[in-house]
Design a protein around this motif. Structure first.
Motif, PDB file in Angstrom:
ATOM      1  N   VAL B 201      74.383  29.398  10.667  1.00  9.84           N
ATOM      2  CA  VAL B 201      74.806  29.364   9.265  1.00  9.84           C
ATOM      3  C   VAL B 201      73.608  29.639   8.350  1.00  9.84           C
ATOM      4  O   VAL B 201      73.707  30.387   7.377  1.00  9.84           O
ATOM      5  CB  VAL B 201      75.488  28.016   8.910  1.00  9.84           C
ATOM      6  CG1 VAL B 201      75.811  27.941   7.426  1.00  9.84           C
ATOM      7  CG2 VAL B 201      76.770  27.834   9.724  1.00  9.84           C
ATOM      8  N   THR B 249      74.467  25.477  13.646  1.00  5.30           N
ATOM      9  CA  THR B 249      75.890  25.842  13.685  1.00  5.30           C
ATOM     10  C   THR B 249      76.070  27.353  13.594  1.00  5.30           C
ATOM     11  O   THR B 249      75.362  28.023  12.845  1.00  5.30           O
ATOM     12  CB  THR B 249      76.624  25.158  12.504  1.00  5.30           C
ATOM     13  OG1 THR B 249      76.385  23.753  12.562  1.00  5.30           O
ATOM     14  CG2 THR B 249      78.115  25.418  12.550  1.00  5.30           C
ATOM     15  N   GLN B 250      77.031  27.867  14.351  1.00  9.03           N
ATOM     16  CA  GLN B 250      77.330  29.302  14.314  1.00  9.03           C
ATOM     17  C   GLN B 250      77.878  29.698  12.949  1.00  9.03           C
ATOM     18  O   GLN B 250      78.799  29.056  12.439  1.00  9.03           O
ATOM     19  CB  GLN B 250      78.373  29.644  15.383  1.00  9.03           C
ATOM     20  CG  GLN B 250      77.846  29.424  16.780  1.00  9.03           C
ATOM     21  CD  GLN B 250      78.855  29.768  17.864  1.00  9.03           C
ATOM     22  OE1 GLN B 250      78.473  30.317  18.870  1.00  9.03           O
ATOM     23  NE2 GLN B 250      80.119  29.436  17.682  1.00  9.03           N
ATOM     24  N   CYS B 253      81.482  31.899   9.596  1.00 12.35           N
ATOM     25  CA  CYS B 253      82.200  31.675   8.339  1.00 12.35           C
ATOM     26  C   CYS B 253      81.503  32.362   7.179  1.00 12.35           C
ATOM     27  O   CYS B 253      82.010  32.360   6.071  1.00 12.35           O
ATOM     28  CB  CYS B 253      82.256  30.174   8.064  1.00 12.35           C
ATOM     29  SG  CYS B 253      80.598  29.487   7.884  1.00 12.35           S
ATOM     30  N   GLY B 255      78.838  31.215   5.884  1.00 12.62           N
ATOM     31  CA  GLY B 255      78.274  30.136   5.059  1.00 12.62           C
ATOM     32  C   GLY B 255      79.230  29.675   3.976  1.00 12.62           C
ATOM     33  O   GLY B 255      78.823  29.380   2.856  1.00 12.62           O
ATOM     34  N   SER B 256      80.503  29.596   4.319  1.00  9.77           N
ATOM     35  CA  SER B 256      81.543  29.274   3.317  1.00  9.77           C
ATOM     36  C   SER B 256      81.222  28.015   2.516  1.00  9.77           C
ATOM     37  O   SER B 256      81.376  27.989   1.298  1.00  9.77           O
ATOM     38  CB  SER B 256      82.890  29.049   3.998  1.00  9.77           C
ATOM     39  OG  SER B 256      83.296  30.193   4.672  1.00  9.77           O
ATOM     40  N   CYS B 257      80.813  26.962   3.201  1.00  7.99           N
ATOM     41  CA  CYS B 257      80.598  25.693   2.485  1.00  7.99           C
ATOM     42  C   CYS B 257      79.440  25.799   1.513  1.00  7.99           C
ATOM     43  O   CYS B 257      79.496  25.283   0.405  1.00  7.99           O
ATOM     44  CB  CYS B 257      80.361  24.561   3.482  1.00  7.99           C
ATOM     45  SG  CYS B 257      81.828  24.205   4.462  1.00  7.99           S
ATOM     46  N   LEU B 258      78.378  26.496   1.956  1.00  9.34           N
ATOM     47  CA  LEU B 258      77.205  26.633   1.090  1.00  9.34           C
ATOM     48  C   LEU B 258      77.539  27.440  -0.154  1.00  9.34           C
ATOM     49  O   LEU B 258      76.975  27.212  -1.226  1.00  9.34           O
ATOM     50  CB  LEU B 258      76.048  27.295   1.850  1.00  9.34           C
ATOM     51  CG  LEU B 258      75.409  26.447   2.943  1.00  9.34           C
ATOM     52  CD1 LEU B 258      75.051  25.073   2.402  1.00  9.34           C
ATOM     53  CD2 LEU B 258      76.247  26.311   4.187  1.00  9.34           C
ATOM     54  N   CYS B 264      77.020  22.211   5.310  1.00  9.43           N
ATOM     55  CA  CYS B 264      77.709  22.539   6.564  1.00  9.43           C
ATOM     56  C   CYS B 264      77.860  21.260   7.373  1.00  9.43           C
ATOM     57  O   CYS B 264      76.912  20.483   7.503  1.00  9.43           O
ATOM     58  CB  CYS B 264      76.893  23.559   7.343  1.00  9.43           C
ATOM     59  SG  CYS B 264      77.593  23.905   8.972  1.00  9.43           S
ATOM     60  N   ARG B 265      79.049  21.071   7.950  1.00  8.59           N
ATOM     61  CA  ARG B 265      79.288  19.924   8.828  1.00  8.59           C
ATOM     62  C   ARG B 265      79.572  20.356  10.258  1.00  8.59           C
ATOM     63  O   ARG B 265      79.950  19.561  11.088  1.00  8.59           O
ATOM     64  CB  ARG B 265      80.434  19.069   8.288  1.00  8.59           C
ATOM     65  CG  ARG B 265      80.007  18.160   7.158  1.00  8.59           C
ATOM     66  CD  ARG B 265      79.103  17.038   7.656  1.00  8.59           C
ATOM     67  NE  ARG B 265      78.452  16.371   6.545  1.00  8.59           N
ATOM     68  CZ  ARG B 265      77.249  16.696   6.088  1.00  8.59           C
ATOM     69  NH1 ARG B 265      76.573  17.677   6.637  1.00  8.59           N
ATOM     70  NH2 ARG B 265      76.722  16.046   5.079  1.00  8.59           N
ATOM     71  N   GLY B 266      79.426  21.659  10.519  1.00  8.79           N
ATOM     72  CA  GLY B 266      79.420  22.074  11.919  1.00  8.79           C
ATOM     73  C   GLY B 266      80.713  22.591  12.494  1.00  8.79           C
ATOM     74  O   GLY B 266      80.843  22.674  13.708  1.00  8.79           O
ATOM     75  N   CYS B 267      81.670  23.004  11.644  1.00  9.73           N
ATOM     76  CA  CYS B 267      82.949  23.412  12.237  1.00  9.73           C
ATOM     77  C   CYS B 267      82.834  24.707  13.027  1.00  9.73           C
ATOM     78  O   CYS B 267      83.691  25.007  13.849  1.00  9.73           O
ATOM     79  CB  CYS B 267      84.041  23.517  11.177  1.00  9.73           C
ATOM     80  SG  CYS B 267      84.066  25.055  10.252  1.00  9.73           S
ATOM     81  N   GLY B 268      81.772  25.473  12.791  1.00 10.12           N
ATOM     82  CA  GLY B 268      81.629  26.755  13.494  1.00 10.12           C
ATOM     83  C   GLY B 268      81.267  26.616  14.955  1.00 10.12           C
ATOM     84  O   GLY B 268      81.291  27.586  15.703  1.00 10.12           O
TER      85      GLY B 268
HETATM   86  S1  SF4 Z   1      81.246  23.463   8.062  1.00  8.37           S
HETATM   87 FE1  SF4 Z   1      82.171  25.261   8.985  1.00  8.37          FE
HETATM   88  S2  SF4 Z   1      82.828  26.566   7.256  1.00  8.37           S
HETATM   89 FE2  SF4 Z   1      81.352  25.073   6.456  1.00  8.37          FE
HETATM   90  S3  SF4 Z   1      79.394  26.167   6.549  1.00  8.37           S
HETATM   91 FE3  SF4 Z   1      79.583  24.945   8.430  1.00  8.37          FE
HETATM   92  S4  SF4 Z   1      80.460  26.358   9.926  1.00  8.37           S
HETATM   93 FE4  SF4 Z   1      80.802  27.266   7.890  1.00  8.37          FE
END
Ligand code: SF4
Ligand code: SF4
Ligand code: SF4
Ligand code: FES
Lengths: 142, 323
Positions: B201, B249-250, B253, B255-258, B264-268
């Protein structure tokens, strides 16, 4: 049969591991409960190793490093301290008594201290009883 | 034109958001349907039943997507059926891949979860404490069944072999597009891999300090949560004391959250070479704590570290549930 705990010890090669050697040379008495794994620095101990030890049934995990200021890689043991503080809280949140993880600074000259730590830790673990995972396994096997 | 790729979708213990990400392809989905034939999509989209899947020949489906984690005996059964029917099986989204947010359920007992869901919420009126149960006899003659609740959440690969993993909660539709493109053109990584752009990310984040000439080791004295203030939206969150999992984290996305000023909380899913997401997150965050105060403030602000570090990944961890 009385319970003899199984301790996995990660020992920095520059200090705690040498301290364990010295404890042997000094013929210090301590219980045969610890299996030491030599690591280049306590900072090399990933949280995964500790979790893996617990997952595989260790009753306690000891991480031994150099005193602050003595780490051969300068700040490896500061990182260890941060990590282990968080990790002991994490394992508590996973349902383990945090006393099952013990962090100690033991220099190569502290053979007596090594023996004392193992003795104390063993007593503490006897009081805590076996790793709760083992109890679960026994229940499943019954 | 070559034959269309037969695809199937199966939702297990998830919210169907992953399937919304497919629908979000909108007109691109229409284009993709020139190459794809949807032969199964349940229980959400198509009017098909589980027994329709059971009736298919083994290996009939070319590519199956399973979203959601495994919590019920029905999930286990259907995952096994789908595995038999599909030549290629994809764990689609972080629930199927690592357990997802629902995986945190494994930190609670069944009684805790059931009393919360069926008894103690303010909007619940259940004076007789009726809980769902796998069997129920109505009027003495109707033997009704519900799927049984397993003792913990599992990931898909704890039940069946998985060929590919796609991260995200849900996967970003642009990544779904890339993944479907890779499937149609058969340009896939070795089996067992994640389908990913291979970047963290941080690598796709516009705040990346090295990109902004502001790099160097990050050390913070104080940890902040989002309720504590509004972060500067041009500066790396870690540098401001907001804990961000971007480094591990991959970044499929983008960097959608940023982009919306949250960490980032790691959903990737984990960047390659990492077996235990939460342990890696702990290591990464511990490395920026510059003082004991910083460590103490973290533990005070995040009262449950298992839920913090393993937000999306607990069932895949070395310790997959609470003792
Ligand atoms: S939490 Fe998921 S959507 Fe948000 S930045 Fe991290 S990987 Fe991307
Ligand atoms: S990964 Fe997220 S969007 Fe997909 S099913 Fe799970 S909770 Fe829903
Ligand atoms: S840590 Fe977070 S805010 Fe900083 S560069 Fe990485 S993804 Fe962006
Ligand atoms: S060298 Fe001993 S703790 Fe770093």
């Amino acid at each position: 049969m009385s319970f003899s705990p199984n301790i996995v010890g990660f020992a920095c090669q520059w200090c705690t591991y040498a301290g364990a050697d010295l404890a042997g040379n000094l013929r210090c008495k301590y219980p045969p409960t610890v299996k030491l794994i030599k690591v280049p620095c306590s900072g090399r101990v990933k949280p995964e190793y500790v979790l893996q030890a617990l997952a595989q049934g260790a009753d306690g995990v000891l991480v031994g490093g150099c005193h602050f200021g003595d780490c051969h890689y300068k700040d490896g043991n500061y990182k260890t301290k941060n990590r282990m503080d968080l990790l002991s809280k994490l394992i508590a949140d996973m349902g383990f008594d945090p006393r099952r993880l013990r962090l100690e600074w033991i220099s190569g000259a502290e053979g007596q201290k090594f023996a004392k730590v193992i003795t104390e830790f063993t007593e503490e673990l006897i009081a805590l009883g076996p790793n709760p995972l083992k109890k679960e396994e026994e229940l499943i096997n019954e | 034109m070559s034959e269309k790729l037969k695809v199937g979708f199966l939702l297990l213990g998830g919210c169907a958001g992953c399937e919304m990400a497919v629908v979000d392809l909108s007109e691109k989905l229409v284009d993709a349907l020139a190459h794809l034939e949807v032969v199964f999509w349940a229980p959400t989209v198509a009017d098909v039943k589980y027994h329709d899947l059971e009736a298919m020949d083994d290996g009939y489906i070319d590519v199956a997507f399973i979203d959601g984690m495994i919590r019920l005996d029905e999930h286990i059964h259907m995952a096994k059926v789908m595995r038999k029917k599909a030549k290629t099986l994809i764990a689609f989204g972080v629930c199927a891949a690592l357990g997802g947010t629902a995986g945190m359920g494994s930190l609670h007992t069944k009684e805790e979860l059931f009393s919360k869901a069926f008894k103690n919420t303010t909007t619940t009126d259940n004076p007789d404490n009726v809980y769902p149960s796998p069997h129920c006899l109505v009027d003495g003659k109707y033997d009704l069944t519900l799927p049984a609740y397993e003792d913990k959440v599992r990931t898909l690969n704890q039940i069946v072999d998985v060929d590919y993993y796609i991260g995200g909660c849900p996967p970003h539709h642009s990544h779904v597009e890339v993944a479907i493109g890779a499937l149609v053109t058969k340009q896939l990584p070795p089996k067992g891999s994640w389908i990913t752009n291979g970047k963290a990310v941080c690598d796709v984040c516009k705040r990346n300090p090295t990109r902004n000439g502001n790099g160097g080791r990050i050390m913070v004295d104080k940890v902040l949560r989002m309720v504590d203030g509004i972060p500067d939206d041009n500066v790396c969150l870690l540098q401001q004391g907001y804990l961000c999992f971007g480094p591990i984290t991959q970044g499929d996305c983008g960097g959608s959250c940023l982009n919306v000023n949250i960490p980032c909380r790691g959903c990737g899913g984990p960047i390659p070479g990492n077996e235990d997401y939460g342990a890696q997150a702990l290591t990464s965050i511990a490395s920026i704590l510059g003082s004991e105060d910083a460590t103490a403030s973290l533990m005070e602000k995040y009262p449950n570290l298992a839920k913090f570090f393993y937000r999306y990944a607990l069932p895949s961890g070395t310790l997959p549930r609470k003792m």
